[in-house]
Design an enzyme around this catalytic site. Structure first.
Site, PDB file in Angstrom:
ATOM      1  N   ALA A   1       0.847  -1.201   0.000  1.00 19.45           N
ATOM      2  CA  ALA A   1       0.000   0.000   0.000  1.00 19.45           C
ATOM      3  C   ALA A   1       0.880   1.248   0.000  1.00 19.45           C
ATOM      4  O   ALA A   1       2.107   1.141  -0.052  1.00 19.45           O
ATOM      5  CB  ALA A   1      -0.894  -0.022   1.237  1.00 19.45           C
ATOM      6  N   ASN A   2       0.270   2.407   0.038  1.00 24.31           N
ATOM      7  CA  ASN A   2       1.039   3.647   0.202  1.00 24.31           C
ATOM      8  C   ASN A   2       0.262   4.595   1.111  1.00 24.31           C
ATOM      9  O   ASN A   2      -0.812   4.262   1.601  1.00 24.31           O
ATOM     10  CB  ASN A   2       1.366   4.274  -1.156  1.00 24.31           C
ATOM     11  CG  ASN A   2       0.122   4.680  -1.915  1.00 24.31           C
ATOM     12  OD1 ASN A   2      -0.629   5.538  -1.470  1.00 24.31           O
ATOM     13  ND2 ASN A   2      -0.128   4.027  -3.053  1.00 24.31           N
ATOM     14  N   ARG A   3       0.825   5.771   1.344  1.00 20.40           N
ATOM     15  CA  ARG A   3       0.290   6.657   2.388  1.00 20.40           C
ATOM     16  C   ARG A   3      -0.805   7.615   1.901  1.00 20.40           C
ATOM     17  O   ARG A   3      -1.158   8.545   2.613  1.00 20.40           O
ATOM     18  CB  ARG A   3       1.436   7.479   2.987  1.00 20.40           C
ATOM     19  CG  ARG A   3       2.482   6.658   3.677  1.00 20.40           C
ATOM     20  CD  ARG A   3       3.584   7.557   4.235  1.00 20.40           C
ATOM     21  NE  ARG A   3       4.782   6.798   4.544  1.00 20.40           N
ATOM     22  CZ  ARG A   3       4.956   6.084   5.629  1.00 20.40           C
ATOM     23  NH1 ARG A   3       3.999   6.007   6.523  1.00 20.40           N
ATOM     24  NH2 ARG A   3       6.090   5.424   5.826  1.00 20.40           N
TER      25      ARG A   3
END
Ligand code: PMT
Length: 402
Positions: free
Chosen positions: A209-211
């Protein structure tokens, strides 16, 4: 704050320790040429004096449904306002407004207006987090009310937590953005916006995932909706959104590609704000990969480049907007993506700078247009950035192409 010049703004002040900050908001609005009509609730009088509020505003403070020269002050104030901002907004005022319970002049005015309303809550953390407050705010948001979330910091009595009134700069920026985008200059346009970060499964429980929080994408979708566009938001995150925006939930890059590909051919504007993963595991395990089997080797492959495929198949008349999350050579790297992906515009943010990009309420961007123009937007709320991006979209669509 050119947007407030000559506009009538009602500033509602309810009873909270942060009431003193409303004075700064009023002063800055009046200095920028707005006509400010203040309303104070009875409880607000316990925190600040009406004389100060009257002296700084454009007219004396209004306090009651009954003591004004006009027999129906709430309808006059509500009907003539270009915008109403409530700062601070207590849990009680929020609840009364959400339920249509016209308990005093402030709530009566909120119910009697068709103007844009901006609510700036301030309260103790426990109250802010209570489901009743959050449900009431979700209801108000779904009706198109702009909510300027409180910040974390010192609260009354020395407690620390979320609930402190947003600072005047943030409140003014929300007002600016609401008034700048208050024209219906996107009426008749169909707009697709993507938001959030994609999640690529490793196994049944783990993802890459990412932020990305989705805040920037949601701000663009809401702003386009407010400006009259018909908006579809393809999102990996669940956030409160105004009613009237169609939300298509997705998780992976492939799902986002499928959803966007279906809508893009018939859309006038596509804005790819989402942070799409560049890599994904070749195989996602069906079950949970067990720790006792040792450290797994995960082979990655490239995800489809959604924006590049949209650029390759761009229909005539469509405005295709990309974002570029960069940490160095920001403009040069974004310029490369603009050309390679056949975009009309790219919005570059230096995500290593303080307050910029992933997760923040603020952003700072360079908008690069295919004709070589560059527009710098310094650190501002994501709603202000959305206004600037959509201003560029509208301008580029109304300026004849060479
Ligand atoms: O969501 P927030 O917390 O509010 O944060 C906002 C943001 C930082 C996510 C946003 O401002 C932003 O920069 N979005 C783009 C993030 C990104 O993926 O940048 P990129 O430089 O890697 O990609 C360039 C463009 O190609 C983007 O429009 C991206 O959507 C698109 N892309 C990228 C990879 C891929 N496989 N397919 C794509 O379509």
């Amino acid at each position: 704050m050119e947007s407030v010049r000559g506009r009538r703004i009602v500033v509602g002040i309810s009873g909270g320790i942060a009431a003193y900050k409303a004075i700064e908001v009023i002063r800055r609005l009046v200095d920028s040429g707005a006509h400010v009509a203040p309303i104070m609730t009875d409880d607000a009088h316990r925190f600040i004096g009406p004389v100060t509020v009257s002296a700084l505003s454009s007219e004396p403070v209004h306090t009651s449904l009954w003591d004004d020269a006009s027999p129906i002050p709430h309808t006059r104030l509500g009907q003539t306002a270009d915008l109403i901002v409530v700062a601070p907004a207590t849990a009680r005022v929020i609840a009364a407004y959400a339920m249509g319970f016209s308990q005093d002049l402030l709530v009566a005015t909120l119910i009697a207006t068709r103007a844009q309303v901006v609510i700036c809550p301030a309260m103790h953390t426990e109250m802010w987090e209570h489901p009743s407050v959050q449900d009431n705010l979700a209801l108000l948001r779904s009706r198109g009310v702009i909510v300027v979330d409180p910040q974390e910091g010192r609260l009354a009595g020395g407690d620390v937590g979320t609930g402190r009134l947003a600072d005047p700069e943030t409140i003014l920026s929300a007002i600016d953005s609401a008034l700048s985008g208050s024209g219906r200059d996107m009426e008749g346009l169909s707009v697709v916006v993507t938001a959030g970060g994609t999640r690529e499964p490793i196994d049944a429980v783990r993802v890459i995932a990412n932020r990305s929080s989705g805040k920037q994408g949601y701000a663009i979708a809401e702003q386009a909706h407010r400006r009259g566009a018909s908006v579809t938001l393809i999102s990996t995150v669940e956030r409160p959104v105004v009613s009237g925006i169609e939300v298509v939930p997705v998780e992976t890059a492939q799902q986002m590609l499928d959803a966007v590909s279906l809508l893009a051919p018939s859309s006038d504007v596509v804005v790819m704000t989402a942070a799409v993963a560049d890599f994904r595991p070749v195989h996602a395990a069906d079950g949970k990969i067990k720790k006792h089997n040792g450290i797994p080797e995960i082979t990655l492959e490239a995800t489809p480049d959604i924006l590049a495929s949209l650029g390759a198949a761009k229909p005539a008349g469509q405005t295709l907007v990309g974002f570029a999350a960069e940490t160095d050579d920001v403009v040069a790297n974004a310029q490369g993506k603009l050309q390679r992906k056949n975009l009309d515009m790219i919005v570059a943010n230096d995500v290593s700078a303080p307050g910029v990009g992933f997760g923040h309420d603020t952003n700072a961007v360079s908008i690069l247009l295919a004709d070589g123009q560059q527009i710098q937007v310094p650190l501002a709320t994501k709603h202000t950035i959305a206004t600037a991006v959509l201003d560029s979209v509208v301008k580029s669509r109304t300026t004849p192409r060479p």
